[in-house]
Scaffold this active site. Structure first.
Site, short mmCIF file in Angstrom:
data_model
loop_
_atom_site.label_atom_id
_atom_site.label_comp_id
_atom_site.label_asym_id
_atom_site.label_seq_id
_atom_site.Cartn_x
_atom_site.Cartn_y
_atom_site.Cartn_z
N GLY A 7 48.64 39.39 52.82
CA GLY A 7 48.13 40.70 53.21
C GLY A 7 48.22 41.69 52.06
O GLY A 7 48.32 41.32 50.88
N CYS A 126 60.10 50.45 52.92
CA CYS A 126 59.52 51.38 51.94
C CYS A 126 60.25 52.71 51.97
O CYS A 126 60.57 53.29 50.92
CB CYS A 126 58.03 51.58 52.22
SG CYS A 126 57.63 52.30 53.84
N PRO A 160 48.95 45.81 59.98
CA PRO A 160 49.54 45.26 61.20
C PRO A 160 51.01 44.91 61.05
O PRO A 160 51.79 45.05 61.99
CB PRO A 160 48.69 44.01 61.48
CG PRO A 160 47.98 43.71 60.19
CD PRO A 160 47.80 45.03 59.51
N GLY A 161 51.42 44.47 59.85
CA GLY A 161 52.83 44.14 59.64
C GLY A 161 53.71 45.37 59.75
O GLY A 161 54.77 45.35 60.39
#
Length: 311
Positions: A7, A126, A160-161
């Site tokens: 991804g 993050c 989506p993750g």
């Protein structure tokens, strides 16, 4: 090295390895969707690919030469991947909130984990990579009895993750604020900003401390920002560090063993992505891939940095 997860994060990491790294080389890109852009790009760049997930990786001829594996899937999938890869003596760098291994924030504790020989390193989140260095910068010069971070990212950068891992994001980041950042208690909040044009990643860090020298805290924060920006060039202080007197009791936020609070320290950050594969507003993804790349290169240098590192 190999990347599991084709991804946005996995593809950006692949581009960084190919363009920036002098000691890492791509061995394989692993996905589960044979039509994904990440696998297609990898194939065009001459990187071996498989759409059969971790099982496909294990059966690839390149697998024997792979020493480091990045996992850019999801928390649940990483737990399965880690268990499946356990017999093969590979070093894993986990870019999900699974936290199977110890939390790593490079300027805070990477050296210690490399020295300990840890084989599964978790990159927190993050928001954690952006804010925990600041919590640590404050806590190393003044006890932090409570730290709260708010990570605001563009909705367009949340795939989506990211959306599937919201609960894990807040839980993992809060624990790492305490265990790595050094706060007695931590809290994390994530905001998906739907604004158009998409805004850059913004992070706010609040730390509650007792009486402390403002100049010392300010210098510590600026030194930490300079250190992080060596591997994330778009990481910067948005405005001066702020100090506010706390007059009202903060008992609801504090644990029984914590001390007196007299000051709230506020730090406002901005993270602009490098634009290697993702747009510049996706600083939340860029800081993860940059931190992971920095971690892998440091792991290699911790062994024998005099030699080029292959697959």
């Amino acid at each position: 090295m190999a990347i599991i997860g084709s991804g946005n994060i996995g593809t950006d990491l692949m581009i960084k390895v190919i363009r920036r790294s002098r000691i890492l080389s791509m061995g394989a890109m692993v996905g589960i969707d044979p039509t994904s852009d990440g696998l297609a790009r990898a194939a065009r760049l001459g990187v071996a690919t498989t759409a059969d997930g971790v099982e496909g990786l294990i059966h690839m001829e390149q697998f024997a030469e792979v020493a480091i594996i990045f996992d850019a899937t999801s928390a649940a999938t990483h737990r399965e991947n880690a268990a499946r890869l356990a017999p093969y003596d590979k070093r894993l760098i986990d870019l999900t909130p699974a936290a199977v291994g110890p939390y790593v924030v490079p300027p805070v504790n990477l050296g210690a984990h490399i020295a300990s020989g840890a084989t599964n390193l978790n990159m927190v989140t993050c928001g954690g990579q952006a804010t925990i260095p600041i919590v640590h910068a404050v806590s190393r010069v003044a006890p932090v009895v409570y730290a709260e971070i708010v990570a605001s990212i563009s909705s367009r950068s949340a795939g989506p993750g990211t959306r599937a891992n919201i609960d894990e994001f807040t839980e993992t980041t809060a624990r790492a604020i305490e265990q790595v950042g050094g706060a007695a208690r931590g809290k994390a909040i994530i905001v998906l900003n739907p604004a158009d044009p998409p805004p850059l990643m913004r992070d706010t860090v609040f730390c509650l401390v007792g009486d402390a020298d403002h100049g010392t805290i300010r210098r510590s924060v600026k030194e930490m920002i300079a250190e992080v920006s060596t591997y994330v060039p778009g990481y910067r202080l948005k405005q001066d560090v702020q100090f506010d007197r706390v007059d009202e009791p903060m008992r609801a936020l504090l644990r029984d063993t914590t001390g007196t609070v007299t000051t709230k320290v506020s730090v406002f950050l901005e993270v602009e992505g490098a634009g290697h594969y993702l747009p510049s507003y996706a600083g939340n993804l860029d800081i993860m891939t940059s931190a992971a790349l920095h971690t892998a290169e440091s792991m290699v240098r911790g062994g024998d940095s005099s030699q080029e590192f292959g697959i």
